[in-house]
Design a protein around this motif. Structure first.
Motif, PDB file in Angstrom:
ATOM      1  N   LEU A 158      38.917  40.246  38.075  1.00 41.27           N
ATOM      2  CA  LEU A 158      38.699  40.540  36.652  1.00 41.27           C
ATOM      3  C   LEU A 158      38.558  39.255  35.850  1.00 41.27           C
ATOM      4  O   LEU A 158      37.706  39.159  34.958  1.00 41.27           O
ATOM      5  CB  LEU A 158      39.862  41.373  36.117  1.00 41.27           C
ATOM      6  CG  LEU A 158      39.811  42.850  36.526  1.00 41.27           C
ATOM      7  CD1 LEU A 158      41.088  43.549  36.134  1.00 41.27           C
ATOM      8  CD2 LEU A 158      38.634  43.524  35.870  1.00 41.27           C
ATOM      9  N   ALA A 159      39.378  38.222  36.180  1.00 45.84           N
ATOM     10  CA  ALA A 159      39.279  36.959  35.451  1.00 45.84           C
ATOM     11  C   ALA A 159      37.923  36.319  35.703  1.00 45.84           C
ATOM     12  O   ALA A 159      37.314  35.763  34.781  1.00 45.84           O
ATOM     13  CB  ALA A 159      40.392  36.017  35.889  1.00 45.84           C
ATOM     14  N   ARG A 164      29.118  29.223  34.328  1.00 49.01           N
ATOM     15  CA  ARG A 164      29.333  30.618  34.726  1.00 49.01           C
ATOM     16  C   ARG A 164      29.389  30.758  36.237  1.00 49.01           C
ATOM     17  O   ARG A 164      30.126  31.579  36.782  1.00 49.01           O
ATOM     18  CB  ARG A 164      28.182  31.472  34.202  1.00 49.01           C
ATOM     19  CG  ARG A 164      28.378  31.872  32.774  1.00 49.01           C
ATOM     20  CD  ARG A 164      27.171  32.628  32.294  1.00 49.01           C
ATOM     21  NE  ARG A 164      27.002  32.361  30.878  1.00 49.01           N
ATOM     22  CZ  ARG A 164      25.845  32.148  30.305  1.00 49.01           C
ATOM     23  NH1 ARG A 164      24.742  32.178  31.017  1.00 49.01           N
ATOM     24  NH2 ARG A 164      25.787  31.914  29.020  1.00 49.01           N
ATOM     25  N   LEU A 224      31.347  36.222  31.605  1.00 45.37           N
ATOM     26  CA  LEU A 224      30.886  36.632  30.272  1.00 45.37           C
ATOM     27  C   LEU A 224      31.123  35.556  29.221  1.00 45.37           C
ATOM     28  O   LEU A 224      30.336  35.403  28.303  1.00 45.37           O
ATOM     29  CB  LEU A 224      31.619  37.903  29.846  1.00 45.37           C
ATOM     30  CG  LEU A 224      30.942  39.210  30.192  1.00 45.37           C
ATOM     31  CD1 LEU A 224      31.714  40.351  29.571  1.00 45.37           C
ATOM     32  CD2 LEU A 224      29.524  39.227  29.672  1.00 45.37           C
ATOM     33  N   ARG A 225      32.223  34.794  29.358  1.00 47.42           N
ATOM     34  CA  ARG A 225      32.637  33.949  28.236  1.00 47.42           C
ATOM     35  C   ARG A 225      32.096  32.521  28.289  1.00 47.42           C
ATOM     36  O   ARG A 225      31.909  31.909  27.246  1.00 47.42           O
ATOM     37  CB  ARG A 225      34.162  33.879  28.185  1.00 47.42           C
ATOM     38  CG  ARG A 225      34.815  35.198  27.864  1.00 47.42           C
ATOM     39  CD  ARG A 225      36.309  35.028  27.760  1.00 47.42           C
ATOM     40  NE  ARG A 225      36.665  34.163  26.662  1.00 47.42           N
ATOM     41  CZ  ARG A 225      37.762  33.431  26.625  1.00 47.42           C
ATOM     42  NH1 ARG A 225      38.594  33.463  27.641  1.00 47.42           N
ATOM     43  NH2 ARG A 225      38.023  32.668  25.603  1.00 47.42           N
ATOM     44  N   LEU A 235      35.404  38.127  33.559  1.00 48.07           N
ATOM     45  CA  LEU A 235      35.545  37.718  32.155  1.00 48.07           C
ATOM     46  C   LEU A 235      34.978  36.321  31.950  1.00 48.07           C
ATOM     47  O   LEU A 235      34.301  36.057  30.947  1.00 48.07           O
ATOM     48  CB  LEU A 235      37.023  37.732  31.754  1.00 48.07           C
ATOM     49  CG  LEU A 235      37.564  39.060  31.239  1.00 48.07           C
ATOM     50  CD1 LEU A 235      39.043  38.929  30.946  1.00 48.07           C
ATOM     51  CD2 LEU A 235      36.825  39.439  29.968  1.00 48.07           C
ATOM     52  N   CYS A 266      39.628  49.303  38.465  1.00 50.61           N
ATOM     53  CA  CYS A 266      39.543  47.918  37.990  1.00 50.61           C
ATOM     54  C   CYS A 266      38.245  47.284  38.469  1.00 50.61           C
ATOM     55  O   CYS A 266      37.563  46.567  37.717  1.00 50.61           O
ATOM     56  CB  CYS A 266      40.717  47.097  38.502  1.00 50.61           C
ATOM     57  SG  CYS A 266      42.255  47.442  37.689  1.00 50.61           S
ATOM     58  N   LEU A 275      31.416  44.601  33.482  1.00 50.19           N
ATOM     59  CA  LEU A 275      31.309  43.293  32.823  1.00 50.19           C
ATOM     60  C   LEU A 275      30.142  42.503  33.409  1.00 50.19           C
ATOM     61  O   LEU A 275      29.341  41.893  32.678  1.00 50.19           O
ATOM     62  CB  LEU A 275      32.603  42.509  33.016  1.00 50.19           C
ATOM     63  CG  LEU A 275      33.831  42.982  32.256  1.00 50.19           C
ATOM     64  CD1 LEU A 275      35.026  42.140  32.627  1.00 50.19           C
ATOM     65  CD2 LEU A 275      33.584  42.894  30.767  1.00 50.19           C
ATOM     66  N   THR A 308      35.593  34.886  41.906  1.00 52.04           N
ATOM     67  CA  THR A 308      35.585  36.259  42.406  1.00 52.04           C
ATOM     68  C   THR A 308      35.250  36.298  43.883  1.00 52.04           C
ATOM     69  O   THR A 308      35.885  37.012  44.653  1.00 52.04           O
ATOM     70  CB  THR A 308      34.517  37.063  41.659  1.00 52.04           C
ATOM     71  OG1 THR A 308      34.632  36.755  40.307  1.00 52.04           O
ATOM     72  CG2 THR A 308      34.681  38.510  41.897  1.00 52.04           C
ATOM     73  N   ARG A 343      26.473  41.023  31.766  1.00 56.44           N
ATOM     74  CA  ARG A 343      25.918  39.672  31.881  1.00 56.44           C
ATOM     75  C   ARG A 343      24.512  39.743  32.459  1.00 56.44           C
ATOM     76  O   ARG A 343      23.628  38.987  32.082  1.00 56.44           O
ATOM     77  CB  ARG A 343      26.825  38.800  32.766  1.00 56.44           C
ATOM     78  CG  ARG A 343      26.293  37.452  33.112  1.00 56.44           C
ATOM     79  CD  ARG A 343      25.786  36.670  31.937  1.00 56.44           C
ATOM     80  NE  ARG A 343      26.817  36.068  31.131  1.00 56.44           N
ATOM     81  CZ  ARG A 343      26.592  35.547  29.930  1.00 56.44           C
ATOM     82  NH1 ARG A 343      25.379  35.562  29.422  1.00 56.44           N
ATOM     83  NH2 ARG A 343      27.573  35.020  29.241  1.00 56.44           N
ATOM     84  N   ALA A 401      35.205  45.543  36.360  1.00 59.46           N
ATOM     85  CA  ALA A 401      34.635  44.211  36.589  1.00 59.46           C
ATOM     86  C   ALA A 401      33.133  44.319  36.801  1.00 59.46           C
ATOM     87  O   ALA A 401      32.356  43.467  36.336  1.00 59.46           O
ATOM     88  CB  ALA A 401      35.297  43.565  37.806  1.00 59.46           C
ATOM     89  N   LEU A 427      40.345  31.821  31.183  1.00 58.04           N
ATOM     90  CA  LEU A 427      41.100  32.799  30.402  1.00 58.04           C
ATOM     91  C   LEU A 427      41.731  32.228  29.144  1.00 58.04           C
ATOM     92  O   LEU A 427      42.393  32.947  28.421  1.00 58.04           O
ATOM     93  CB  LEU A 427      42.193  33.431  31.266  1.00 58.04           C
ATOM     94  CG  LEU A 427      41.697  34.390  32.336  1.00 58.04           C
ATOM     95  CD1 LEU A 427      42.850  35.078  32.986  1.00 58.04           C
ATOM     96  CD2 LEU A 427      40.752  35.415  31.754  1.00 58.04           C
TER      97      LEU A 427
END
Lengths: 105, 162, 120
Positions: free
Chosen positions: C27-28, C42, C34-35, C31, A12, A19, C49, A23, A16, B83
């Protein structure tokens, strides 16, 4: 059992990191990239910790400790370089020069 | 003097934790390195309240426990914002007044703001911080005032006495 | 099943729970990086994290290590991350602000691609 848990956690963490790496490549501004690099380094530290407990060798924890320190210093050094275009002069002198009216460059 | 002793003890403990040795020769080498570090620190005149803040621990530990709860709460809020299937954020840049004159208290307050997800200290000014917040929910003035008062009490205790 | 075995089981379950929560946060956060639309938003996602996610994973590993010197080292790594990550975040934010990077200050709420096609 814990070995498998740690393996999944390491995978995992690698996801991450992937990802974060994307970026780092698409990030429109310099600061996006610096932020992604810093966050990537934090995740590397965590991955090293998980990995060293997974294989049962405590050497990885020392490396992780060093990596955390170097990651922080590297972030500050990159930011200092792109602000002043030089690493030679101490930061204290820089702020002093700005305070007495020199320009920011 | 007492700060110097505290620094020496902490350096010795860190040396021992990182090496884990128990032989006399190696321990004496460690003691020598602590002595050299202390001599350098004394020569640089950097031993004061800020480089050895260990005697504030009895008040700093409750502060950071409280801050941990705040961090967990706002972490969940940021998680939800990141999210959502359709992102809906309204970033804000607010100026937070700071009522503290000691550097340590200001530093801990700014650090706490940054540590709490959703708010980041962008610029430090003479009597205020410029804070960037992810959504308006994070910019309650009461929340910042409470954090400021707690940081003051944890470092100096001035707020309580005066 | 002896008492010690039950203790080990409880410790493992607590460790797995901490690890799973930490991984969700990490992980969130990735993400979110990125989003989210612009640099300053950001930055907040990266902060998720670096604070709670990292600390939860370190605590989970401390539970696995038990009461040893290794656990003390892990605690030191966690303390270091706790100290350096907000400082690094502030340094990046301050540098971007000084360089004249303008934060997005209006509402960001894009419609779903299919809805946008409907509008056009």
């Amino acid at each position: 059992m814990m070995v498998w848990v740690n393996l999944i956690a390491a995978l995992c963490m690698a996801g991450a990191m992937a990802l974060m790496l994307s970026r780092l490549f698409i990030g429109p501004t310099l600061y996006d990239r610096v932020l992604a690099a810093n966050s990537f380094g934090t995740k590397t530290v965590l991955l090293l910790l998980i990995f060293s407990l997974m294989v049962g060798r405590s050497d990885g924890v020392d490396i992780a400790l060093l990596y955390a320190l170097i990651n922080f210093i590297a972030t500050i050094a990159i930011l200092k370089f792109f602000r002043y275009r030089s690493l030679e002069i101490a930061l204290a002198q820089m702020s002093l020069r700005r305070a007495i009216g020199g320009d920011d460059e | 003097m007492i700060y110097g002793t505290g620094l020496a003890v902490v350096l010795a403990v860190i040396w021992w934790v990182l090496s884990g040795y128990d032989k006399t020769l190696l321990l004496s080498l460690g003691a020598a390195s602590v002595v050299v570090t202390m001599l350098l620190a004394i020569r640089m005149r950097i031993i004061d309240r800020e480089t050895a803040p260990f005697f504030r621990l009895p008040t700093l530990i409750p502060f950071y426990t409280w801050l941990g709860g705040e961090i967990a709460k706002s972490n969940v809020a940021v998680l939800k914002a990141a999210l959502k299937p359709e992102i809906d954020v309204t970033p804000r840049l607010v100026r937070v007044p700071v009522e503290a004159d000691s550097d340590l208290s200001r530093c801990i307050f700014a650090n706490s703001i940054t540590l709490t997800p959703g708010t980041v200290t962008v610029e430090i000014e003479e009597d205020a911080f410029l804070v960037h917040a992810l959504t308006p929910d994070f910019t309650g003035a009461d929340g910042f005032a409470e954090m400021n008062a707690r940081a003051d009490r944890a470092t100096d205790g001035r707020r309580k006495s005066s | 099943m002896t008492l010690i075995e039950i203790g080990i089981l409880v410790r493992d379950i607590a460790s797995i729970a901490l690890m799973a929560t930490g991984l969700v946060f990490v992980l969130a956060g990735a993400l979110g990086v990125l989003r989210l639309p612009d640099f300053f938003t950001r930055m907040h996602a990266a902060g998720v994290t670096d604070t709670l996610g990292a600390e939860l994973i370190v605590f989970s590993l401390i539970l696995q290590a038990g009461f040893t010197l290794l656990a003390a080292k892990l605690l030191l790594v966690g303390f270091l991350l706790f100290l350096t990550s907000p400082t690094a975040t502030h340094a990046v934010a301050n540098a971007a602000h000084r360089a004249g990077e303008k934060p997005l200050l209006s509402r960001f709420h894009p419609k779903h691609p299919r809805d946008r096609e409907g509008d056009a």
